[in-house]
Enzyme design. Structure first.
Site, mmCIF file in Angstrom:
data_model
loop_
_atom_site.group_PDB
_atom_site.id
_atom_site.type_symbol
_atom_site.label_atom_id
_atom_site.label_comp_id
_atom_site.label_asym_id
_atom_site.label_seq_id
_atom_site.Cartn_x
_atom_site.Cartn_y
_atom_site.Cartn_z
ATOM 1 N N GLY A 53 0.791 -1.228 0.000
ATOM 2 C CA GLY A 53 0.000 0.000 0.000
ATOM 3 C C GLY A 53 0.820 1.272 0.000
ATOM 4 O O GLY A 53 0.277 2.361 0.151
ATOM 5 N N HIS A 54 2.126 1.176 -0.185
ATOM 6 C CA HIS A 54 2.982 2.367 -0.073
ATOM 7 C C HIS A 54 4.081 2.346 -1.120
ATOM 8 O O HIS A 54 5.242 2.139 -0.781
ATOM 9 C CB HIS A 54 3.596 2.417 1.322
ATOM 10 C CG HIS A 54 4.088 3.769 1.720
ATOM 11 N ND1 HIS A 54 5.375 4.207 1.473
ATOM 12 C CD2 HIS A 54 3.476 4.783 2.367
ATOM 13 C CE1 HIS A 54 5.529 5.420 1.969
ATOM 14 N NE2 HIS A 54 4.394 5.791 2.519
ATOM 15 N N PHE A 55 3.944 2.556 -2.278
ATOM 16 C CA PHE A 55 2.727 2.793 -3.054
ATOM 17 C C PHE A 55 2.737 1.772 -4.176
ATOM 18 O O PHE A 55 3.804 1.425 -4.674
ATOM 19 C CB PHE A 55 2.727 4.208 -3.615
ATOM 20 C CG PHE A 55 2.839 5.257 -2.542
ATOM 21 C CD1 PHE A 55 1.721 5.623 -1.814
ATOM 22 C CD2 PHE A 55 4.048 5.849 -2.254
ATOM 23 C CE1 PHE A 55 1.814 6.609 -0.837
ATOM 24 C CE2 PHE A 55 4.143 6.824 -1.271
ATOM 25 C CZ PHE A 55 3.037 7.203 -0.554
ATOM 26 N N VAL A 60 7.849 2.914 -2.111
ATOM 27 C CA VAL A 60 8.799 3.666 -1.299
ATOM 28 C C VAL A 60 8.668 3.169 0.141
ATOM 29 O O VAL A 60 7.557 3.062 0.657
ATOM 30 C CB VAL A 60 8.501 5.183 -1.346
ATOM 31 C CG1 VAL A 60 9.433 5.959 -0.434
ATOM 32 C CG2 VAL A 60 8.591 5.712 -2.770
#
Length: 152
Positions: A53-55, A60
């Site tokens: 979820g990041h991203f 990152v």
């Protein structure tokens, strides 16, 4: 006189830190000088859970996890300095403070984070540390950290 120790592998780290997957963020200790400093690494892979979820399109590593990894390295230094090879079962080291945190570059899959943490002082069970994380010799993050040893 303090002495620089050999490498501590993941099995040795797991004897010191209570953290486990997906929150164990130090893979190997390269150097440790009890009461003074530690140099450790985290190999960042595309399979890290936080990249989901990041991203999705531009993975990152979250800065807070870089800080947590630095705190874990500081914890290993504190444990090795005060408890020896294995953390005492009735004590934990808690991350209790952060100052002057700065993020200088993004950390992405394929990077190897190198942590360099210096123990500045310890008083009444609270340690203060100067911590830096590097990728390919370039500063990625720096912060002043505090951790406290508490009986549980």
């Amino acid at each position: 006189m303090s002495e620089v120790s050999n490498v501590i592998d993941i099995r040795g780290i797991m004897k010191m830190l209570p953290h486990r997957y997906p929150f164990l963020l130090v893979d190997r200790v390269l150097e440790i000088e009890e009461g003074k400093r530690i140099k450790a690494i985290k190999n960042v892979t595309a399979n890290e859970q936080f990249f989901v979820g990041h991203f999705e399109q531009y993975p990152v590593m979250p800065g807070v996890l870089i800080i947590e990894a630095l705190a874990q390295a500081a914890g290993i230094l504190a444990i090795k300095t005060h408890d020896g090879e294995v953390r005492q079962e009735n004590a934990l080291y808690f991350f209790v403070g952060i100052d002057n945190a700065r993020f200088k570059r993004q950390v992405i899959p394929g990077d190897t984070l190198v942590f360099e943490v210096e123990m500045l002082r310890v008083s009444r069970g609270i340690g203060k540390f100067a911590a830096k994380a590097f990728v390919d010799g370039e500063l990625a993050c720096e912060a002043d950290l505090m951790c406290a040893r508490r009986e549980i």
